[in-house]
Design a protein around this motif. Structure first.
Motif, short mmCIF file in Angstrom:
data_model
loop_
_atom_site.label_atom_id
_atom_site.label_comp_id
_atom_site.label_asym_id
_atom_site.label_seq_id
_atom_site.Cartn_x
_atom_site.Cartn_y
_atom_site.Cartn_z
N THR A 78 -0.29 5.58 -0.15
CA THR A 78 -1.44 6.47 -0.17
C THR A 78 -1.02 7.87 0.25
O THR A 78 0.00 8.03 0.94
CB THR A 78 -2.57 5.96 0.75
OG1 THR A 78 -3.65 6.91 0.78
CG2 THR A 78 -2.05 5.77 2.17
N ALA A 129 -3.74 1.16 8.23
CA ALA A 129 -3.09 0.01 7.60
C ALA A 129 -2.02 -0.58 8.52
O ALA A 129 -1.84 -1.80 8.58
CB ALA A 129 -2.48 0.41 6.26
N LEU A 182 0.82 -1.21 0.00
CA LEU A 182 0.00 0.00 0.00
C LEU A 182 0.85 1.26 0.00
O LEU A 182 1.83 1.36 0.74
CB LEU A 182 -0.91 0.02 1.24
CG LEU A 182 -1.74 1.29 1.45
CD1 LEU A 182 -2.81 1.42 0.35
CD2 LEU A 182 -2.38 1.31 2.83
#
Length: 303
Positions: free
Chosen positions: A220, A229, A218
């Motif tokens: 972001t 997360a 991930l």
């Protein structure tokens, strides 16, 4: 309304319809003004399609010149009409969400209550913004490293960075001891498109500085998603201590590489040296300015 102001309105709105509604003018009047301006200059300023309007290369250059110039004129007019006892006007600030939530808004809400003639536009953008080209009075960013033509005012204390992960994630693999160990870990990266992607993680110890490129499932641009997360076990995250402290205290996150995590200069408000500091803007600057002696005692209200 002049042709230059009409051009700026259409270029910023990317639509004749939206610009006309904002200015209270007809689309045909705006189109006529801009066509006459293009005729006088001998260049095309806007590219028109059935769906959108966008500046040409020449139009983009003109827009970068006009936006700060028109903003300066508006500020000068505001200062001429400002009652010295009743500061007024709109202050536009661009900031990242963490600074907005933890520093800017707690202060600005008090300013707005005490000064009803002052308005604030607080735009949250997790990236770097050209405050001059975009017509902002000021921006907020971490650290005091700004361009030479900018003034930087501290608005918060130093911020230490931390690397954290969930107990479940760390139970499955060896804890990193030095930054290079991060190559064997899944890491949750912060995306900053204005800087070309995800920046390297920076560490320091005993005067030695290290940068490490990390990777994982991930990436972001939303800090709250990075925190979530990490709690959910998707990898290690690099955060500001203030973003992770409560979760570390509850045991939801565990700190690693503590002796490699540096303390950084805190958030700063920055604005151009050439910018007219109106009475309203000065009130905002003074209210946001960080002075340790003015820190509130525990339990005091933010207003």
């Amino acid at each position: 309304m002049g042709a230059l102001a009409a051009f700026v309105a259409v270029a910023e709105a990317k639509s004749f319809t939206r610009a006309a509604g904002k200015l209270g003018a007809s689309q045909s009047a705006l189109s006529h003004k801009i066509r006459r301006l293009e005729g006088r200059l001998g260049v095309k300023l806007l590219t028109r399609t059935t769906r959108s309007v966008a500046p040409t290369e020449a139009g983009g250059k003109l827009l970068k010149t006009l936006v700060p110039a028109l903003e300066g004129i508006r500020e000068e007019l505001a200062s001429l009409t400002d009652d010295a006892d009743v500061p007024s006007g709109t202050i536009r600030i661009t900031t990242a969400d963490h600074a907005a939530e933890t520093l800017a808004w707690p202060v600005l809400k008090r300013v707005l209550r005490h000064h009803p003639n002052i308005a604030v536009e607080l735009d949250v953008e997790n990236g770097f913004v050209d405050i001059v080209a975009e017509g902002y009075n000021a921006g907020i960013r971490l650290g005091a490293n700004v361009a030479k033509d900018m003034i930087a005012v501290p608005i918060g204390p130093p911020q230490r960075v931390v690397v954290v992960g969930s107990p479940a994630y760390l139970a499955e693999r060896s804890e990193p001891v030095v930054p290079a160990d991060l190559a064997a870990h899944r890491c949750i990266n912060r995306r900053l498109p204005t800087l070309g992607g995800s920046p390297a993680w920076e560490f320091a110890k005993n005067g030695r500085q290290v940068k490490v490129r990390t990777s994982g499932q991930l990436s972001t641009n939303r800090p709250e998603l990075i925190v979530d997360a990490a709690v959910e076990g998707f990898g290690l995250a690099l955060l500001l201590e203030s973003q992770a402290l409560s979760l570390v205290e509850t045991g939801a996150l565990v700190r690693v590489l503590e002796d490699w995590c540096p303390s950084l200069p805190g958030y700063h408000l920055y604005y151009p040296v050439s910018r007219q500091v109106t009475p309203a803007f000065q009130i905002v600057i003074d209210a946001l300015r960080y002075e340790p002696s003015r820190m509130q005692a525990p339990g005091s209200s933010n207003g």
